[in-house]
Structures are given as structure tokens and as C-alpha cells.
Design a protein around this motif. Structure first.
Motif, short mmCIF file in Angstrom:
data_model
loop_
_atom_site.label_atom_id
_atom_site.label_comp_id
_atom_site.label_asym_id
_atom_site.label_seq_id
_atom_site.Cartn_x
_atom_site.Cartn_y
_atom_site.Cartn_z
N MET A 258 0.87 -1.02 0.09
CA MET A 258 -0.01 -0.08 -0.08
C MET A 258 0.83 1.59 -0.03
O MET A 258 1.61 1.57 0.98
CB MET A 258 -0.78 0.08 1.31
N ASP A 259 0.72 2.04 -1.16
CA ASP A 259 1.62 3.09 -0.98
C ASP A 259 1.12 4.13 0.07
O ASP A 259 0.08 4.71 0.32
CB ASP A 259 1.40 3.92 -2.54
N GLY A 260 2.06 4.83 0.68
CA GLY A 260 1.81 5.59 1.89
C GLY A 260 1.29 4.70 3.17
O GLY A 260 0.56 5.53 3.94
N ASN A 261 1.47 3.53 3.00
CA ASN A 261 0.73 2.73 4.47
C ASN A 261 1.67 1.62 4.57
O ASN A 261 2.41 1.07 3.61
CB ASN A 261 -0.46 2.22 4.00
N VAL A 262 1.69 0.88 5.82
CA VAL A 262 2.50 -0.19 6.01
C VAL A 262 1.92 -1.47 5.83
O VAL A 262 2.49 -2.41 5.99
CB VAL A 262 3.00 -0.11 7.48
N GLY A 263 0.48 -1.31 5.38
CA GLY A 263 -0.22 -2.34 5.18
C GLY A 263 0.29 -3.23 3.88
O GLY A 263 1.13 -2.87 3.21
N LEU A 264 0.03 -4.68 4.02
CA LEU A 264 0.35 -5.46 3.08
C LEU A 264 -1.13 -6.35 2.60
O LEU A 264 -1.96 -6.70 3.33
CB LEU A 264 1.39 -6.57 3.67
N VAL A 265 -1.18 -6.75 1.40
CA VAL A 265 -2.11 -7.51 0.69
C VAL A 265 -1.66 -8.76 0.14
O VAL A 265 -0.77 -8.70 -0.77
CB VAL A 265 -2.96 -6.75 -0.55
N LYS A 266 -2.21 -10.00 0.60
CA LYS A 266 -2.10 -11.29 -0.05
C LYS A 266 -3.23 -11.47 -0.98
O LYS A 266 -4.41 -11.17 -0.48
CB LYS A 266 -1.90 -12.25 1.06
#
Length: 482
Positions: A444-452
Motif C-alpha cells: 500500500m503506497d503511503g501505508n505499512v499494510g500488505l495485501v495477499k
């Protein structure tokens, strides 16, 4: 996190050279502070922390000729870094210095909470006392407890949410009684204790209770009960006309109006919900005093940092949000007020303090993301940098479509492909850009989140699993299905 704030923004600032000074790692520790943990070779040193802060400034294109940010990083009693980029006064051409003071907004709630808890420690009140014991005329005050005021479960209408209030009404000078009159007859949002809703009125009432117990103004009581014992001299209530040395000017940045002087408000109105001013060093000293056992009894401090009842799901204690960062406990609060924003973080396992102070309430430097990434870096568990991988238009198109949360069919999101980029559209929230970073992995651009990405047997995308802290071990993912 919700804060004492005026509005939401979404734009950014321009890039410019860095202006800051790195603190001497052997700098004098806060007076009376207890020793923190000894740094190990695995943890970044002062020079590395300074370089990382500069990178965060550069990554977010923080301008040297616009409103700026002060950052302080400490590990226990060791000051690792203190620096600034930007302007304290754009009109006068004065660069921002690391020792300047800012309005801290809702971080004030931490001081008000600690003051009331200290009075309770002294036997002058109890957490489950009804509000009516201290404000007999408050409507249905016998059904609201001090505990519910402290953890935002009272149901009282937040005056900053009254339509139109944050415009001209917020400019009036009001005493505590007059301010309470603005919201006391408003319909309640819910039955006391039924649920959690961040509430500035609740902390105005905390201030009023403090005044009723002590016979002094809320800010005088804070000074006497917690600031003076902790040796804090830079945290003050500015009132309407007090001259505050080294006070930075506040600005607003709006996508339509551009950069402007911060909107007007009477500082009598934020009251115990958000009216204090501080510099970065005194917020560090505050962390060391509060979390080092200098102010409250162990039992009372434990209650302060432990979310209870309806506030447990939100992670809100008393003036503190409790959560985790990369598997470690994290205690924090943020603040937003006309012209300023702030964030104060404490990581108890390593005694790490992170202070961020910004002299604009507009878009641009993302305080939440910067604080989270910086804290993770300092404890030796940094978030990986996003390294985009190339994907074809056909591969990107495979992600496009509507999604709904598996646990809540009414929660809907949509991915669109715009100008060759994946956009995650969320109703009522800023649009996120998803960046391919590997096979079936999106950052996520501008965020520490991750998507699987989860796929069906035929290879079609079936669902997306979101990890708010980058998919660290033990984190539960939020699944969105096609």
C-alpha cells in the motif's frame, strides 16, 4: 485515530532540502528519569536513526520552505535524534528549530487523564463515581461515571461534532460552565457504557470534574498534580493572550484554498480535551515520568493503559491507545487542532519514545505512517521498503472489481485500474494505491499494510487478505471476497 481536529485533508507538499540537527547521543537525560534498557548492537544507533528520519522526510517530500515537522527519538534516557525540517514562520522566514513549541491537541487528554487518576490515587474521587457527584446539574449525570468519561464510553454528544460548531462558534471565549452548556442538552449518542465513540465533550467534563475536586482551573490542577512533580516547564496552557516563547506559527493547507494561516479558535474551547502547548523534549520527559512509575500508583497506571468494557475493541484506555507494533506493546495518542498536529508514542519493552510535532493541520506529511515506521525501525523491526515489480495490464486487470468483507457483507470496497495504477476505493476514506511487490503480494503506497492475493483453481482472483501491520506473524488478516 480520531483527534481534537477540524477537518480531514488529502493533498501533499513539495520536496526540498533537509534542515535539521542530529542530537548528541550522550545528551543529558530527562531530570529524574529512570534508566532505560541498554542499546544492543542489533538496534540502530543515533546516526542511523537520524538518516532514517531524513529518509522519511524525503520520501514524503516535506518542504523546507513550508510548514514543518519536529521529530524526537529516544531509547530510554538516551536521546538518539532531535531535528526539524520546514518553517516556524513562513511570513518572517524563520526556519523551524527542534526546541520550538506546538499546540499538541488531543495529546492533552493524557495529561488530564493522569491528573484525575492521581486525584483518585489520593482518595479524592473514585473511577465509578457518578458525574452528578461533581456536577449535580448535569442532565442524567447520575448514570455517567468518571471511567466512562475517561475512555469515551459515556455517550455524551461531542461538541466538536455538532454541525457548524467548528466554524464561528469555536472562536468564542467560554469558561467551563459556558462550554458545557453548549452540549449538555444535546441528545446522547447512546446509553452510557453501551459502546465506544471518541468524544471531546467527555474530556471537557473530565476538566470540570478536576476543577470541582481541586477548586482550581483544570490547567492549574494539571500543573500542580503532574507537570511540576515531573519537572516539566515547557508544557503550558496558552490561554487567550499568553506569550509563549519559541511558539511556532500554525498553518492550514487546503486543496482549494492552498496554504493559509490556521483558522481562528479560542483556546478556552479545547479545554482539557486539547488546549496544551509543548515542545518535543518535555513530551519525552513526560513519557519517562508517566510510564516510569513517577506519577501514578502501579494499580492506577495499569488501569490507565488497559482498555476495558466497550472501549476494549478500540484499544482505548484512559487518554492512551494501547496496541501492538511488530509484535511489541505500543502506547500512544495523536492530536490535531487548528494549525497543528502531533503524535506521541511509547514502546514499553525498549523504553522507546517517538515524538512528532507538525505546524499545519492540512495534508502532506503523514504523521501516523511516519511514527509507525520510525518506531518499528528504532526497535530493530523495520518495515520492508516497497520494491515494485512490473506487471502487465492484463495482470493488473485481474484484481479489478468489487469486494466485500467476509465478516460483514455490508462492508464493500472496489479496486479500479486508473492510469495504469490500482486504486482501492473505500467509502468515506482516502483512496489507496496498491503496488505489486511480488507474486500475489500487493503493498500500500503511503501505508505499512500488505495485501495477499488468494486465487481459485483456475487462477482467477478469489479474495484479498489485508494485514494492517504488514502481515507480521500472529496478525489476523481481514479477508475481502469477490
Amino acid at each position: 485515530m480520531m483527534r481534537w481536529t477540524r477537518r480531514l485533508f488529502t493533498a501533499g507538499l513539495l520536496a526540498a532540502p533537509f534542515l535539521a540537527h542530529a542530537a548528541d547521543p550522550a545528551a543529558t537525560a530527562p531530570p529524574g528519569a529512570s534508566p532505560g534498557p541498554t542499546a544492543t548492537a542489533a538496534l540502530p544507533d543515533a546516526a542511523q536513526v537520524g538518516a532514517y528520519v531524513r529518509k522519511l522526510f524525503d520520501d514524503q517530500k516535506l518542504a523546507a520552505d513550508g510548514p514543518g515537522v519536529v521529530v524526537l527519538v529516544a531509547r530510554g534516557d538516551q536521546l538518539l535524534y532531535q531535528g526539524a525540517r520546514g518553517m516556524a514562520s513562513i511570513e518572517l522566514g524563520v526556519p523551524l528549530a527542534p526546541d520550538q513549541r506546538f499546540r499538541i491537541g488531543s495529546v492533552t487528554k493524557q495529561f488530564a487523564s493522569a491528573t484525575l487518576l492521581k486525584l483518585i490515587d489520593q482518595g479524592r474521587a473514585q473511577l465509578d463515581d457518578p458525574l452528578s457527584k461533581y456536577l449535580p446539574d448535569y442532565p442524567q449525570g447520575d448514570g455517567i461515571t468518571l471511567r466512562q468519561l475517561l475512555n469515551h464510553t459515556s455517550g455524551v454528544k461531542s461538541y466538536t461534532g455538532i454541525p457548524g460548531y467548528m466554524n464561528n462558534p469555536i472562536r468564542r471565549e467560554l469558561d467551563t460552565r459556558q462550554l458545557i452548556a453548549e452540549f449538555k442538552d444535546q441528545p446522547v449518542d447512546f446509553k452510557p457504557g453501551e459502546r465506544y465513540a471518541y468524544n471531546n465533550s467527555g474530556y471537557v467534563l473530565v476538566g470540570a470534574v478536576i476543577e470541582a475536586i481541586t477548586g482550581k482551573t483544570w490547567h492549574q490542577a494539571i500543573q500542580e498534580q503532574v507537570l511540576a512533580p515531573a519537572g516539566l516547564q515547557q508544557i503550558v496552557y496558552p490561554g487567550e493572550d499568553r506569550i509563549v516563547p519559541r511558539m511556532a506559527a500554525g498553518y492550514s493547507l487546503d486543496r482549494d484554498a492552498g496554504l493559509t494561516i490556521a483558522g481562528l479558535l479560542s483556546m478556552t474551547q479545547p479545554q482539557a480535551a486539547g488546549a496544551l502547548v509543548s515542545d518535543a523534549q518535555d513530551l519525552w520527559r513526560w513519557n519517562r515520568a508517566l510510564h516510569g512509575g513517577k506519577l501514578l500508583s502501579p494499580a492506577m497506571y495499569e488501569q490507565m493503559i488497559t482498555p476495558q468494557g466497550a472501549a476494549k475493541a478500540a484499544g482505548y484506555g484512559f487518554g492512551i491507545t494501547a496496541g501492538t507494533l511488530r509484535g511489541e506493546p505500543k502506547l500512544e495518542h495523536g492530536g490535531g487542532i487548528h494549525g497543528f498536529s502531533s503524535r506521541l508514542i511509547y514502546l514499553p519493552r525498549s523504553g522507546t519514545s517517538i515524538v512528532l510535532l507538525r505546524n499545519t493541520d492540512g495534508p502532506g506529511f503523514n504523521m501516523g505512517m511516519a511514527g509507525t515506521k520510525l518506531a518499528a525501525y528504532v526497535i530493530g523491526k523495520p518495515y520492508p521498503e516497497l520494491v515494485p515489480v512490473s506487471q502487465t495490464a492484463e495482470q493488473l486487470q485481474a484484481y479489478v472489481g468489487p469486494y466485500q468483507q467476509q465478516a460483514d457483507a455490508n462492508a464493500k470496497r472496489e479496486i479500479q485500474l486508473q492510469d495504469g495504477k490500482l486504486r482501492w476505493l473505500r467509502q468515506g476514506r482516502p483512496i489507496l494505491t496498491l503496488v505489486p511487490i511480488g507474486p500475489d503480494r500487493l503493498g500500500m503506497d503511503g501505508n505499512v499494510g500488505l495485501v495477499k492475493v488468494e486465487r481459485k483453481a483456475d487462477g482467477a482472483v478469489a479474495a484479498l487478505v489485508f494485514f494492517g501491520q504488514g502481515g507480521e506473524p500472529g496478525e489476523t488478516g481481514e479477508r475481502w471476497v469477490r
